[in-house]
Design a protein around this motif. Sequence first.
Motif, PDB file in Angstrom:
ATOM      1  N   LEU A   1      72.620  29.855  16.157  1.00 44.06           N
ATOM      2  CA  LEU A   1      72.588  28.557  15.487  1.00 44.06           C
ATOM      3  C   LEU A   1      73.913  28.357  14.763  1.00 44.06           C
ATOM      4  O   LEU A   1      74.290  29.145  13.902  1.00 44.06           O
ATOM      5  CB  LEU A   1      71.429  28.490  14.496  1.00 44.06           C
ATOM      6  CG  LEU A   1      71.265  27.181  13.741  1.00 44.06           C
ATOM      7  CD1 LEU A   1      70.987  26.027  14.699  1.00 44.06           C
ATOM      8  CD2 LEU A   1      70.147  27.307  12.718  1.00 44.06           C
ATOM      9  N   VAL A   2      74.662  27.300  15.146  1.00 44.95           N
ATOM     10  CA  VAL A   2      75.995  27.061  14.613  1.00 44.95           C
ATOM     11  C   VAL A   2      76.009  25.894  13.631  1.00 44.95           C
ATOM     12  O   VAL A   2      76.748  25.906  12.662  1.00 44.95           O
ATOM     13  CB  VAL A   2      76.990  26.811  15.777  1.00 44.95           C
ATOM     14  CG1 VAL A   2      78.359  26.412  15.270  1.00 44.95           C
ATOM     15  CG2 VAL A   2      77.086  28.053  16.657  1.00 44.95           C
ATOM     16  N   PHE A   3      75.192  24.858  13.888  1.00 47.71           N
ATOM     17  CA  PHE A   3      75.179  23.712  12.990  1.00 47.71           C
ATOM     18  C   PHE A   3      73.856  22.982  13.063  1.00 47.71           C
ATOM     19  O   PHE A   3      73.071  23.171  13.982  1.00 47.71           O
ATOM     20  CB  PHE A   3      76.324  22.730  13.310  1.00 47.71           C
ATOM     21  CG  PHE A   3      76.188  22.016  14.640  1.00 47.71           C
ATOM     22  CD1 PHE A   3      75.444  20.850  14.759  1.00 47.71           C
ATOM     23  CD2 PHE A   3      76.816  22.506  15.770  1.00 47.71           C
ATOM     24  CE1 PHE A   3      75.329  20.192  15.972  1.00 47.71           C
ATOM     25  CE2 PHE A   3      76.709  21.859  16.987  1.00 47.71           C
ATOM     26  CZ  PHE A   3      75.964  20.697  17.092  1.00 47.71           C
ATOM     27  N   VAL A   4      73.632  22.140  12.065  1.00 47.91           N
ATOM     28  CA  VAL A   4      72.592  21.119  12.106  1.00 47.91           C
ATOM     29  C   VAL A   4      73.314  19.794  11.898  1.00 47.91           C
ATOM     30  O   VAL A   4      74.372  19.730  11.277  1.00 47.91           O
ATOM     31  CB  VAL A   4      71.473  21.326  11.054  1.00 47.91           C
ATOM     32  CG1 VAL A   4      70.657  22.559  11.390  1.00 47.91           C
ATOM     33  CG2 VAL A   4      72.021  21.396   9.651  1.00 47.91           C
ATOM     34  N   GLU A   5      72.749  18.731  12.452  1.00 51.46           N
ATOM     35  CA  GLU A   5      73.421  17.436  12.424  1.00 51.46           C
ATOM     36  C   GLU A   5      72.422  16.321  12.173  1.00 51.46           C
ATOM     37  O   GLU A   5      71.281  16.382  12.620  1.00 51.46           O
ATOM     38  CB  GLU A   5      74.096  17.196  13.778  1.00 51.46           C
ATOM     39  CG  GLU A   5      74.659  15.809  13.967  1.00 51.46           C
ATOM     40  CD  GLU A   5      75.113  15.560  15.403  1.00 51.46           C
ATOM     41  OE1 GLU A   5      75.637  14.450  15.635  1.00 51.46           O
ATOM     42  OE2 GLU A   5      74.946  16.423  16.274  1.00 51.46           O
ATOM     43  N   ILE A   6      72.878  15.297  11.465  1.00 47.50           N
ATOM     44  CA  ILE A   6      72.160  14.034  11.387  1.00 47.50           C
ATOM     45  C   ILE A   6      73.149  12.925  11.729  1.00 47.50           C
ATOM     46  O   ILE A   6      74.368  13.120  11.650  1.00 47.50           O
ATOM     47  CB  ILE A   6      71.510  13.773  10.005  1.00 47.50           C
ATOM     48  CG1 ILE A   6      72.555  13.725   8.898  1.00 47.50           C
ATOM     49  CG2 ILE A   6      70.415  14.783   9.722  1.00 47.50           C
ATOM     50  CD1 ILE A   6      72.022  13.253   7.561  1.00 47.50           C
ATOM     51  N   MET A   7      72.613  11.785  12.136  1.00 47.28           N
ATOM     52  CA  MET A   7      73.438  10.625  12.472  1.00 47.28           C
ATOM     53  C   MET A   7      73.022   9.463  11.584  1.00 47.28           C
ATOM     54  O   MET A   7      71.841   9.159  11.486  1.00 47.28           O
ATOM     55  CB  MET A   7      73.267  10.274  13.946  1.00 47.28           C
ATOM     56  CG  MET A   7      73.770  11.363  14.877  1.00 47.28           C
ATOM     57  SD  MET A   7      73.441  11.039  16.615  1.00 47.28           S
ATOM     58  CE  MET A   7      71.707  11.497  16.713  1.00 47.28           C
ATOM     59  N   VAL A   8      74.002   8.827  10.954  1.00 46.69           N
ATOM     60  CA  VAL A   8      73.753   7.732  10.020  1.00 46.69           C
ATOM     61  C   VAL A   8      74.491   6.503  10.541  1.00 46.69           C
ATOM     62  O   VAL A   8      75.714   6.528  10.693  1.00 46.69           O
ATOM     63  CB  VAL A   8      74.261   8.094   8.609  1.00 46.69           C
ATOM     64  CG1 VAL A   8      74.073   6.925   7.662  1.00 46.69           C
ATOM     65  CG2 VAL A   8      73.574   9.349   8.089  1.00 46.69           C
ATOM     66  N   SER A   9      73.755   5.420  10.800  1.00 44.59           N
ATOM     67  CA  SER A   9      74.411   4.212  11.309  1.00 44.59           C
ATOM     68  C   SER A   9      75.348   3.633  10.253  1.00 44.59           C
ATOM     69  O   SER A   9      75.100   3.733   9.047  1.00 44.59           O
ATOM     70  CB  SER A   9      73.382   3.161  11.733  1.00 44.59           C
ATOM     71  OG  SER A   9      72.829   2.512  10.606  1.00 44.59           O
ATOM     72  N   GLN A  10      76.417   3.009  10.726  1.00 42.80           N
ATOM     73  CA  GLN A  10      77.366   2.360   9.823  1.00 42.80           C
ATOM     74  C   GLN A  10      76.654   1.271   9.024  1.00 42.80           C
ATOM     75  O   GLN A  10      76.904   1.117   7.826  1.00 42.80           O
ATOM     76  CB  GLN A  10      78.525   1.770  10.624  1.00 42.80           C
ATOM     77  CG  GLN A  10      79.575   1.112   9.749  1.00 42.80           C
ATOM     78  CD  GLN A  10      80.711   0.510  10.564  1.00 42.80           C
ATOM     79  OE1 GLN A  10      80.543   0.175  11.721  1.00 42.80           O
ATOM     80  NE2 GLN A  10      81.867   0.381   9.956  1.00 42.80           N
ATOM     81  N   ALA A  11      75.746   0.555   9.668  1.00 36.77           N
ATOM     82  CA  ALA A  11      75.022  -0.524   8.986  1.00 36.77           C
ATOM     83  C   ALA A  11      74.176   0.027   7.837  1.00 36.77           C
ATOM     84  O   ALA A  11      74.173  -0.528   6.736  1.00 36.77           O
ATOM     85  CB  ALA A  11      74.147  -1.285   9.974  1.00 36.77           C
ATOM     86  N   ASP A  12      73.450   1.126   8.079  1.00 31.09           N
ATOM     87  CA  ASP A  12      72.632   1.720   7.024  1.00 31.09           C
ATOM     88  C   ASP A  12      73.497   2.261   5.892  1.00 31.09           C
ATOM     89  O   ASP A  12      73.169   2.121   4.711  1.00 31.09           O
ATOM     90  CB  ASP A  12      71.760   2.847   7.575  1.00 31.09           C
ATOM     91  CG  ASP A  12      70.568   2.344   8.364  1.00 31.09           C
ATOM     92  OD1 ASP A  12      70.241   1.144   8.278  1.00 31.09           O
ATOM     93  OD2 ASP A  12      69.953   3.159   9.075  1.00 31.09           O
TER      94      ASP A  12
ATOM     95  N   PRO B   1      68.234  23.460   3.509  1.00 36.98           N
ATOM     96  CA  PRO B   1      68.655  24.824   3.824  1.00 36.98           C
ATOM     97  C   PRO B   1      67.693  25.460   4.837  1.00 36.98           C
ATOM     98  O   PRO B   1      66.496  25.179   4.842  1.00 36.98           O
ATOM     99  CB  PRO B   1      68.567  25.548   2.478  1.00 36.98           C
ATOM    100  CG  PRO B   1      68.573  24.481   1.455  1.00 36.98           C
ATOM    101  CD  PRO B   1      67.948  23.274   2.093  1.00 36.98           C
ATOM    102  N   LEU B   2      68.243  26.290   5.679  1.00 38.92           N
ATOM    103  CA  LEU B   2      67.445  27.030   6.650  1.00 38.92           C
ATOM    104  C   LEU B   2      67.451  28.497   6.255  1.00 38.92           C
ATOM    105  O   LEU B   2      68.511  29.062   5.963  1.00 38.92           O
ATOM    106  CB  LEU B   2      68.015  26.874   8.057  1.00 38.92           C
ATOM    107  CG  LEU B   2      68.046  25.453   8.611  1.00 38.92           C
ATOM    108  CD1 LEU B   2      68.815  25.412   9.930  1.00 38.92           C
ATOM    109  CD2 LEU B   2      66.624  24.951   8.826  1.00 38.92           C
ATOM    110  N   THR B   3      66.302  29.113   6.254  1.00 36.78           N
ATOM    111  CA  THR B   3      66.194  30.515   5.883  1.00 36.78           C
ATOM    112  C   THR B   3      67.153  31.354   6.721  1.00 36.78           C
ATOM    113  O   THR B   3      67.188  31.229   7.944  1.00 36.78           O
ATOM    114  CB  THR B   3      64.745  31.008   6.084  1.00 36.78           C
ATOM    115  OG1 THR B   3      63.884  30.185   5.301  1.00 36.78           O
ATOM    116  CG2 THR B   3      64.595  32.460   5.666  1.00 36.78           C
TER     117      THR B   3
END
Length: 108
Positions: A27-38, A51-53
């Motif tokens: 596991l290298v990363f976690v990601e979220i995507m946030v719209s420019q409008a939001d 956090p992940l254990t």
Amino acid sequence: SWGPGDITCWSEGGAECGIYGVIKEKLVFVEIMVSQADFAAGKSWTEALKPLTGHAVDHVDLEFLPNGHEGYEVPHYDIHAYFVSHQEHLGNCPAPKPVPKGMPRIKE
């Protein structure tokens, strides 16, 4: 087990769709995507990257994608929390894969 470049959505839709990024079964990363409008509207995301254990965040990258990408075709920010250094992930991260079958497609 996870393979190189695997991504898995841990929740349904929108910026709350978290993605796990795995390289060589690590596991290298976690990601979220946030719209420019939001983002421009002042929407908040609390507890979006928990956090992940067994994993400590090394750094966070915030990338603006004005044309979006396959699977999320609107202007948005990709926010990656990396568990490894830049040096470790920059040479190893594969090119983005198409969105896997069955993963919800995010459109606005």
